[in-house]
Design a protein around this motif. Structure first.
Motif, short mmCIF file in Angstrom:
data_model
loop_
_atom_site.label_atom_id
_atom_site.label_comp_id
_atom_site.label_asym_id
_atom_site.label_seq_id
_atom_site.Cartn_x
_atom_site.Cartn_y
_atom_site.Cartn_z
N ILE A 1 0.90 -1.09 0.09
CA ILE A 1 -0.04 0.11 0.03
C ILE A 1 0.93 1.27 0.06
O ILE A 1 0.48 2.24 -0.40
N SER A 2 2.12 1.11 0.76
CA SER A 2 2.80 2.37 0.79
C SER A 2 3.62 2.35 -0.57
O SER A 2 4.58 3.53 -0.58
N THR A 3 3.66 1.84 -1.35
CA THR A 3 4.70 2.01 -2.78
C THR A 3 3.99 3.05 -3.35
O THR A 3 2.92 3.49 -3.40
N LYS B 1 -11.85 1.83 -15.42
CA LYS B 1 -11.16 3.22 -15.94
C LYS B 1 -10.17 2.49 -17.48
O LYS B 1 -9.45 1.42 -16.95
N ARG B 2 -9.89 3.22 -18.15
CA ARG B 2 -9.10 2.92 -19.22
C ARG B 2 -7.63 3.46 -18.88
O ARG B 2 -7.67 4.52 -18.03
N PHE B 3 -6.50 3.02 -19.48
CA PHE B 3 -5.16 3.29 -19.11
C PHE B 3 -5.15 5.04 -19.41
O PHE B 3 -4.83 5.47 -18.43
N SER B 4 -5.54 5.26 -20.55
CA SER B 4 -5.74 6.76 -20.84
C SER B 4 -6.22 7.64 -19.99
O SER B 4 -5.71 8.68 -19.42
N LEU C 1 5.56 4.50 -15.47
CA LEU C 1 5.27 4.15 -13.94
C LEU C 1 3.95 3.58 -13.58
O LEU C 1 3.83 2.67 -12.80
N LEU C 2 2.90 4.23 -14.17
CA LEU C 2 1.65 3.75 -13.97
C LEU C 2 1.40 2.38 -14.40
O LEU C 2 0.95 1.48 -13.84
N SER C 3 2.02 2.01 -15.73
CA SER C 3 2.09 0.68 -16.23
C SER C 3 2.56 -0.41 -15.28
O SER C 3 2.04 -1.57 -14.88
N ASP C 4 3.70 0.03 -14.56
CA ASP C 4 4.54 -0.79 -13.62
C ASP C 4 3.57 -1.20 -12.68
O ASP C 4 3.61 -2.28 -12.14
N ARG C 5 2.97 -0.04 -12.02
CA ARG C 5 2.21 -0.18 -10.64
C ARG C 5 1.10 -1.12 -10.91
O ARG C 5 0.73 -2.02 -10.19
N LYS D 1 0.57 -3.49 -13.26
CA LYS D 1 0.97 -4.66 -13.45
C LYS D 1 1.38 -5.28 -12.04
O LYS D 1 1.12 -6.61 -11.49
N MET D 2 1.92 -4.50 -11.06
CA MET D 2 2.26 -5.01 -9.82
C MET D 2 1.04 -5.40 -9.36
O MET D 2 0.92 -6.49 -8.48
N LEU D 3 0.16 -4.30 -9.42
CA LEU D 3 -1.26 -4.58 -8.50
C LEU D 3 -2.12 -5.97 -9.14
O LEU D 3 -2.75 -6.60 -8.54
N GLU D 4 -1.63 -5.93 -10.59
CA GLU D 4 -2.58 -7.16 -11.24
C GLU D 4 -1.77 -8.41 -10.67
O GLU D 4 -2.59 -9.38 -10.38
N LYS D 5 -0.57 -8.45 -10.54
CA LYS D 5 0.08 -9.73 -10.08
C LYS D 5 -0.21 -10.24 -8.63
O LYS D 5 -0.61 -11.21 -8.35
#
Length: 112
Positions: free
Chosen positions: A15-17, A32-35, A47-51, A53-57
């Motif tokens: 949560i604090s990431t 929401k869509r990515f855009s 960075l949004l894409s990275d986060r 992906k992390m949350l999806e994982k």
């Protein structure tokens, strides 16, 4: 000194990431869509894409791909992610009560 529960420690780390709280808060409003998220949040697309992906994982965010042209991808909170709503709202309530507005810098981060 009492050792922290490893699961609690992992949850707090997640949560604090940086930016995760704002992403979760944004997704609490709905799919929401990515855009849309990129426009809503003061964060780079990379960075949004990275986060996301992390949350999806972690099973907190769902990524839905629609076979259209062009392909449409939407993000939403999973059931696990939606269970964070009271936590996020409690943090917001605490911040409203205890963090003076002058201690925030609205030029860098969006008020949630």
């Amino acid at each position: 000194m009492e050792k922290l529960c490893p699961r609690f420690e992992k949850a707090m780390g997640l949560i604090s990431t940086r930016w995760v709280g704002l992403i979760l808060f944004d997704l609490l409003k709905g799919t929401k869509r990515f855009s849309e998220m990129e426009a809503d949040l003061p964060i780079s697309g990379r960075l949004l894409s990275d986060r996301l992906k992390m949350l999806e994982k972690e099973g907190i965010v769902k990524r839905n791909i629609y076979s259209e042209f062009p392909v449409r991808i939407e993000y939403s909170l999973s059931d696990k992610g939606n269970e964070l709503e009271p936590v996020i709202k409690a943090i917001q309530f605490w911040a409203d009560e205890h963090i003076p507005p002058e201690e925030t810098d609205d030029t860098d981060e969006q008020r949630v």
